[in-house]
Design a protein around this motif. Structure first.
Motif, PDB file in Angstrom:
ATOM      1  N   THR A 224       5.645 -33.122  14.692  1.00  0.00           N
ATOM      2  CA  THR A 224       4.763 -31.973  14.875  1.00  0.00           C
ATOM      3  C   THR A 224       5.211 -31.130  16.054  1.00  0.00           C
ATOM      4  O   THR A 224       5.314 -29.901  15.969  1.00  0.00           O
ATOM      5  CB  THR A 224       3.313 -32.450  15.103  1.00  0.00           C
ATOM      6  OG1 THR A 224       2.931 -33.287  14.018  1.00  0.00           O
ATOM      7  CG2 THR A 224       2.366 -31.266  15.199  1.00  0.00           C
ATOM      8  N   LEU A 225       5.458 -31.769  17.163  1.00  0.00           N
ATOM      9  CA  LEU A 225       5.987 -31.101  18.343  1.00  0.00           C
ATOM     10  C   LEU A 225       7.419 -31.590  18.541  1.00  0.00           C
ATOM     11  O   LEU A 225       7.650 -32.768  18.834  1.00  0.00           O
ATOM     12  CB  LEU A 225       5.136 -31.413  19.568  1.00  0.00           C
ATOM     13  CG  LEU A 225       3.789 -30.687  19.620  1.00  0.00           C
ATOM     14  CD1 LEU A 225       2.772 -31.456  20.459  1.00  0.00           C
ATOM     15  CD2 LEU A 225       3.983 -29.274  20.170  1.00  0.00           C
ATOM     16  N   SER A 226       8.376 -30.708  18.346  1.00  0.00           N
ATOM     17  CA  SER A 226       9.787 -31.087  18.413  1.00  0.00           C
ATOM     18  C   SER A 226      10.576 -30.078  19.226  1.00  0.00           C
ATOM     19  O   SER A 226      10.352 -28.864  19.118  1.00  0.00           O
ATOM     20  CB  SER A 226      10.401 -31.169  17.008  1.00  0.00           C
ATOM     21  OG  SER A 226       9.847 -32.220  16.264  1.00  0.00           O
ATOM     22  N   GLU A 227      11.513 -30.573  20.025  1.00  0.00           N
ATOM     23  CA  GLU A 227      12.403 -29.683  20.757  1.00  0.00           C
ATOM     24  C   GLU A 227      13.272 -28.900  19.776  1.00  0.00           C
ATOM     25  O   GLU A 227      13.788 -29.454  18.800  1.00  0.00           O
ATOM     26  CB  GLU A 227      13.315 -30.469  21.697  1.00  0.00           C
ATOM     27  CG  GLU A 227      12.600 -31.198  22.810  1.00  0.00           C
ATOM     28  CD  GLU A 227      12.307 -32.643  22.483  1.00  0.00           C
ATOM     29  OE1 GLU A 227      12.222 -32.967  21.270  1.00  0.00           O
ATOM     30  OE2 GLU A 227      12.173 -33.447  23.420  1.00  0.00           O
ATOM     31  N   GLU A 232      18.103 -28.350  16.118  1.00  0.00           N
ATOM     32  CA  GLU A 232      19.405 -27.711  15.921  1.00  0.00           C
ATOM     33  C   GLU A 232      20.555 -28.713  15.909  1.00  0.00           C
ATOM     34  O   GLU A 232      21.470 -28.619  15.078  1.00  0.00           O
ATOM     35  CB  GLU A 232      19.634 -26.690  17.039  1.00  0.00           C
ATOM     36  CG  GLU A 232      20.993 -26.030  16.996  1.00  0.00           C
ATOM     37  CD  GLU A 232      21.258 -25.174  18.223  1.00  0.00           C
ATOM     38  OE1 GLU A 232      22.433 -24.845  18.469  1.00  0.00           O
ATOM     39  OE2 GLU A 232      20.297 -24.840  18.948  1.00  0.00           O
ATOM     40  N   LYS A 233      20.502 -29.706  16.809  1.00  0.00           N
ATOM     41  CA  LYS A 233      21.662 -30.575  17.002  1.00  0.00           C
ATOM     42  C   LYS A 233      21.543 -31.939  16.338  1.00  0.00           C
ATOM     43  O   LYS A 233      22.538 -32.640  16.185  1.00  0.00           O
ATOM     44  CB  LYS A 233      21.908 -30.767  18.508  1.00  0.00           C
ATOM     45  CG  LYS A 233      22.219 -29.463  19.228  1.00  0.00           C
ATOM     46  CD  LYS A 233      22.309 -29.658  20.733  1.00  0.00           C
ATOM     47  CE  LYS A 233      22.561 -28.335  21.445  1.00  0.00           C
ATOM     48  NZ  LYS A 233      22.610 -28.480  22.917  1.00  0.00           N
ATOM     49  N   GLY A 234      20.336 -32.343  15.983  1.00  0.00           N
ATOM     50  CA  GLY A 234      20.155 -33.661  15.392  1.00  0.00           C
ATOM     51  C   GLY A 234      19.958 -34.737  16.435  1.00  0.00           C
ATOM     52  O   GLY A 234      20.025 -34.494  17.641  1.00  0.00           O
ATOM     53  N   GLN A 235      19.737 -35.961  15.967  1.00  0.00           N
ATOM     54  CA  GLN A 235      19.442 -37.070  16.860  1.00  0.00           C
ATOM     55  C   GLN A 235      20.639 -37.428  17.736  1.00  0.00           C
ATOM     56  O   GLN A 235      21.791 -37.334  17.320  1.00  0.00           O
ATOM     57  CB  GLN A 235      19.026 -38.299  16.041  1.00  0.00           C
ATOM     58  CG  GLN A 235      17.732 -38.130  15.275  1.00  0.00           C
ATOM     59  CD  GLN A 235      16.511 -38.116  16.175  1.00  0.00           C
ATOM     60  OE1 GLN A 235      16.592 -38.477  17.346  1.00  0.00           O
ATOM     61  NE2 GLN A 235      15.376 -37.707  15.633  1.00  0.00           N
ATOM     62  N   ALA A 236      20.339 -37.847  18.958  1.00  0.00           N
ATOM     63  CA  ALA A 236      21.380 -38.238  19.905  1.00  0.00           C
ATOM     64  C   ALA A 236      21.953 -39.609  19.559  1.00  0.00           C
ATOM     65  O   ALA A 236      21.354 -40.386  18.810  1.00  0.00           O
ATOM     66  CB  ALA A 236      20.801 -38.261  21.312  1.00  0.00           C
ATOM     67  N   GLU A 237      23.130 -39.890  20.133  1.00  0.00           N
ATOM     68  CA  GLU A 237      23.794 -41.173  19.924  1.00  0.00           C
ATOM     69  C   GLU A 237      23.512 -42.155  21.051  1.00  0.00           C
ATOM     70  O   GLU A 237      23.425 -43.355  20.829  1.00  0.00           O
ATOM     71  CB  GLU A 237      25.315 -40.961  19.856  1.00  0.00           C
ATOM     72  CG  GLU A 237      25.767 -39.994  18.801  1.00  0.00           C
ATOM     73  CD  GLU A 237      27.221 -39.565  19.033  1.00  0.00           C
ATOM     74  OE1 GLU A 237      27.810 -39.053  18.082  1.00  0.00           O
ATOM     75  OE2 GLU A 237      27.743 -39.756  20.148  1.00  0.00           O
ATOM     76  N   VAL A 262      24.672 -32.327  25.354  1.00  0.00           N
ATOM     77  CA  VAL A 262      23.293 -32.725  25.642  1.00  0.00           C
ATOM     78  C   VAL A 262      22.403 -32.274  24.494  1.00  0.00           C
ATOM     79  O   VAL A 262      22.316 -31.082  24.195  1.00  0.00           O
ATOM     80  CB  VAL A 262      22.795 -32.114  26.964  1.00  0.00           C
ATOM     81  CG1 VAL A 262      21.345 -32.521  27.210  1.00  0.00           C
ATOM     82  CG2 VAL A 262      23.663 -32.562  28.122  1.00  0.00           C
ATOM     83  N   VAL A 263      21.734 -33.233  23.870  1.00  0.00           N
ATOM     84  CA  VAL A 263      20.774 -32.900  22.811  1.00  0.00           C
ATOM     85  C   VAL A 263      19.447 -32.500  23.440  1.00  0.00           C
ATOM     86  O   VAL A 263      18.831 -31.500  23.072  1.00  0.00           O
ATOM     87  CB  VAL A 263      20.586 -34.089  21.844  1.00  0.00           C
ATOM     88  CG1 VAL A 263      19.481 -33.792  20.821  1.00  0.00           C
ATOM     89  CG2 VAL A 263      21.902 -34.405  21.140  1.00  0.00           C
TER      90      VAL A 263
END
Length: 947
Positions: A224-227, A232-237, A262-263
């Motif tokens: 619901t609340l997302s950066e 844009e970049k997807g989940q971090a590793e 940096v995500v």
């Protein structure tokens, strides 16, 4: 590298020595009394499903997923809201519980989009996880009935989106805004099926009271609340824990990474300064680090009217070193110097001052702390014995009376301000001394008991009046003073402040504060329990800044408010490493650890370690450098990470001095205002590109960890090392940890500090030595660092900057939440959406008298110069006072500030400038010249040629 998922135990911890033993699923568990059943289970590695619960917020009990069975208790209570009890027997799993949880989850999913594969939270969605945990395999209700799937998405905020179609109304975002941030900008609007999260009165997030701290985003269990960066970049590793490079709070963050990209930045729950909270700058405003304005190649030129030439690192360093040596050969050893930065790490700052003292052979080193908190060092050193604040931030949670003097925590130190507001909502009482009505005076569920709205420049008169009440009404903590302070100094001080001329009644005409209010505030501070003073640049940036700091220390000692939790004298440092830059020996009269250069024993210690003879006389302060430059005696300057052309007062005087120099070396990220006068530009590195440490306002040393390679090829410490070697002073460090090891060997307060120890403890508050192997959260416990506390007489001396018929208003300056310092970082982010220019706050009476309306262009003239700003008519300021910020160079705020300064430290008197304001229709002459000069310098930069 760390996992990007933090462990969440469901509810906050309870801190008590009394424990309770219970049985959970047959396992015996012992936990502190008051712990929730959910947390107790988690500590025993028994995972109870949850959606509305998180250990960052108080238990709420709305989602009904965490139901458990407790022997002897009716029904199935929520484990998050049920406290443990001695002998309690808990069952977290059986068929009845499983069926209920599955049915609850089915209801959630029946009104939720099934777009998991394309959802930004995919793989890290708590709703998705819980559906799997409870074994949900079908949704029987379908989408035929009324639902919220077509709810409109709010994308107004530049950093995050609010997708109401994905909201499960768990209230975590609302509670985070209430409990963590304290803004109360969110609410649940409507009832039953119509319940929804609303920003303010059902407006967009951007138009609401939301301050974009990110607490709601952090709390949200769905997408619901997302950066927007995550979308844009997807989940971090992976993630790397590091420390924010903005204000002096020193928040710990997990930089969530995808390779070297940096995500997002996520506040670290284990951060000792911020406890998982953040502000709009640290959380979101990091785009400057990869901004296209960054200069990534070294450049040189002979004159500032020449085009820049891109050169190799070898040529740039060689040219810089040869110019410095040429200048010294022609004008003498003391004709060059350097300025360290409060934005750089401890290790980098240490190397710069070492280069100047050992490589340049003089003590001409200073720091931007000169223009902000140098009076803090002087005042506290002479009264308490140490040049730093007395407490940690958590101490505020034990304060009963909070006295904020000349500080605006909600704008300048927002994460600590949230903690302070939490304590105020719990019942602590608040006194504010400020010429302006800051947010803390009245904000949701908080109101100051007293707002002492003094005239700018009368701080010392006010502190003396407060002390007069305490001394003449028998409110002195006599036993504390007799045991812990120098009695002769106390008696002299008491006699002084007790004089009738220092009474609130006598000082009312000076300060403008009603005597009755001063008396009531003094009584509250002296008798209200633990009294904690927090102050900022509204104390130090005055002609009597050092005097006022001593007056604050006097007041704290007289009332016994030093040496335990909940009290103290606490300077709120403006930049991320102001404390550290001072600790590292950036002042011309002090070696690292605040030891004077004239002390033979100390100097011989550094001579032995550094292998050279060192000067015993203090070097030039920044203002002295300017004067010497104009006199033709100071010709070379190395500036690392500082912008004196924008930040220092009397801009025209500063730029004249810079123009008079023959070689200015600027090491920075951007072509800032100072770099436009430079002859060598060495591209620096952002906090994301280096290892090191920062020291925050509470003396907390925290690790800065490299998450990507330096974009220019070198970290700042490596550049300084290259320059040192080129001027003939060898440095051979292979990692910043080696620099810290040297600091620890030479600095008694850092003896026990090393990277391994910081990693083990998370952070360390100095002093850290054999006596305090894990650091010192509270200073002056039992005895003062200097032995006995020393009271000093604080005679009020009016500023020379006086109003008259020509300049009838007083200008004072400050900061705003969305921007930072000179704005070089934040102006290159979306934070400009909130504040894209410096404005002049003016009281309606003063505006009406001058025919000024809100939004008009206003000319502000002082004895130093004039500029033009847009008017903001506001009752925040009192009649006769105007206010502005200094984040935008073209505003010219420091064109009109004068070079009046503190008597002891030369800290500029930014807070008191006599001005006149008039309605105008065109820029000032200075602004016209500034725009022409800037256009020329940008053209010279664009025409840089690769050599």
């Amino acid at each position: 590298m760390q996992s990007i998922v933090e462990i969440d135990l469901g509810t906050p911890p309870h801190f008590t020595e009394k424990t309770v033993t219970l049985t959970i699923d047959g396992y015996e568990v012992t936990v502190p009394e008051g712990t929730s059943v959910m947390r107790a289970a988690a500590l025993a590695d028994v995972k109870v499903p949850k959606l509305c619960a998180t250990d960052q917020l108080e238990a709420f009990g709305s989602c009904r997923l965490c139901l458990v069975q407790i022997e002897g208790m009716k029904g199935l209570p929520a484990s998050c809201t049920t406290p443990v009890a001695q002998g309690m027997k808990v069952t977290t799993q059986n068929q009845q519980i499983a069926d209920i949880r599955r049915n609850v989850m089915e209801l959630y999913i029946s009104d939720h989009p099934l777009d998991c594969l394309t959802c930004p939270a995919n793989g890290h969605c708590e709703l998705q996880d819980m559906a799997g945990v409870v074994g949900l395999r079908e949704v029987r209700y379908g989408y035929e009935g009324e639902n919220h799937l077509s709810a409109q998405k709010d994308e107004s905020n530049p950093y995050f989106t609010f997708d109401a179609s994905k909201c499960i109304v768990c209230s975590r975002c609302v509670r985070a805004c209430d409990e963590q941030q304290g803004t109360l900008a969110l609410t649940i609007q409507g009832r039953g099926f119509d319940s929804k999260v609303s920003a303010s009165q059902n407006v967009s997030f951007m138009d609401s009271e939301c301050v974009s701290c990110g607490a709601c985003v952090q709390a949200c269990p769905t997408a619901t609340l997302s950066e927007k960066s995550l979308i844009e970049k997807g989940q971090a590793e992976h993630s790397v824990v590091t420390t924010c490079a903005y204000c002096g709070v020193g928040c710990s963050f997990r930089a969530e990474m995808k390779g070297e990209e940096v995500v997002r930045m996520v506040p670290n729950k284990d951060g000792h300064a911020n406890h998982g909270h953040s502000c709009v700058k640290g959380r979101f405003a990091i785009g400057y680090a990869t901004h296209t304005d960054r200069i990534l190649k070294p450049m040189i030129r002979s004159k500032i009217s020449d085009p820049w030439k891109e050169v190799s690192w070898e040529e740039a360093i060689s040219y810089a070193a040869s110019e410095m040596k040429r200048i010294q050969g022609k004008y003498g050893r003391d004709s060059i110097g350097g300025i360290t930065s409060s934005r750089c790490s401890n290790e980098e700052t240490y190397l710069v001052q070492k280069l100047i003292r050992a490589g340049f052979g003089n003590n001409n080193v200073d720091t931007c702390a000169r223009v902000c908190h140098s009076p803090t060092g002087y005042g506290l050193k002479n009264t308490l014995g140490e040049s730093a604040g007395t407490q940690n931030f958590d101490s505020v949670m034990k304060a009963d009376v909070i006295f904020v003097i000349g500080a605006n925590p909600t704008d300048g130190h927002p994460v600590f301000a949230s903690q302070m507001k939490r304590r105020l909502r719990e019942g602590a009482q608040l006194i504010v001394a400020d010429p302006r009505r800051i947010d803390l005076v009245r904000t949701p569920h908080i109101a100051a008991e007293h707002h002492l709205k003094l005239r700018p420049g009368t701080n010392v008169a006010l502190i003396n009046a407060l002390a007069h009440v305490i001394c003449t009404e028998g409110l002195v903590k006599e036993d504390f003073v007799r045991e812990r302070c120098e009695i002769p100094s106390f008696e002299k001080w008491r006699t002084f402040v007790s004089e009738a001329r220092n009474s609130p009644e006598a000082m009312e005409e000076v300060t403008g504060v009603p005597a009755a209010s001063v008396r009531e505030a003094a009584r509250l501070y002296a008798t209200g329990g633990n009294g904690a003073i927090y102050y900022g640049l509204g104390v130090t940036e005055h002609s009597q800044g050092s005097t006022m700091v001593m007056g604050i220390a006097n007041l704290a000692m007289a009332t016994g408010n030093v040496g335990r939790e909940g009290v103290g004298v606490n300077p709120l440092r403006g930049q991320n490493n102001v404390q550290g830059s001072c600790d590292m020996g950036s002042f011309p009269h002090e070696f690292p650890g605040y030891r004077h250069v004239s002390d033979d024993t100390v100097r011989h210690l550094f001579e032995g370690a550094w292998g050279v003879s060192l000067q015993s006389e203090p070097g030039l302060r920044i203002p002295n450098m300017f004067e010497a430059a104009l006199d033709g005696e100071f010709k070379g300057l190395y500036i690392e990470g500082e912008d004196i052309a924008q930040s220092d007062p009397n801009t025209q005087h500063v730029t004249a001095a810079l123009t008079a120099m023959e070689c200015i070396i600027v090491q920075d990220l951007f072509l800032n205002e100072s770099a436009k006068f430079a002859h060598v530009f060495l591209p620096g590195s952002s906090f994301l590109e280096k290892d090191g440490t920062f020291t925050n306002a509470e003396r907390r040393i925290s690790r800065v960890r490299k998450v990507m390679k330096p974009k220019s090829g070198y970290a700042d410490w490596e550049i300084t090392q290259l320059l040192a070697n080129a001027v003939g002073y060898p440095m051979n460090y292979s990692h910043p940890s080696e620099i810290m090891d040297e600091i620890a060997r030479l600095t008694p307060t850092f003896t026990g500090v090393n990277y391994a120890r910081i990693d083990e403890l998370g952070s360390i508050q100095w002093p850290c030595n054999d006596a305090h192997p894990e650091g010192t959260p509270t200073m002056h416990v039992g005895t003062f660092v200097r032995g006995k506390g020393k009271f000093l007489v604080t005679e009020y001396v009016p500023t020379r900057e006086k109003v008259n018929a020509r300049y009838p208003l007083i200008l004072t300056t400050g900061r705003i939440l969305s921007q930072y310092n000179v704005g070089a970082q934040t102006r290159r982010t979306e934070n400009n959406r909130w504040h894209d220019e410096d404005r002049l706050e003016i009281h309606p009476n003063d505006a009406e008298e001058r025919g000024i309306a809100d939004g008009d262009w206003v000319g502000i003239a002082s004895r130093a110069g004039d500029t033009v700003l847009r008017a903001q008519v506001s009752e925040r300021v009192q009649p006769g006072v105007v206010y502005t910020t200094f984040h935008f160079p073209e505003s010219g705020a420091n064109v009109i500030t004068t070079d009046n300064s503190d008597w002891a430290t030369n800290c500029p008197e930014y807070k008191v400038t006599a001005v006149q304001a008039t309605r105008v229709s065109h820029p000032s002459e200075w602004q016209k010249r500034f725009r022409e000069f800037t256009a020329t310098q940008e053209s010279l930069l664009k025409s840089a040629v690769v050599k």
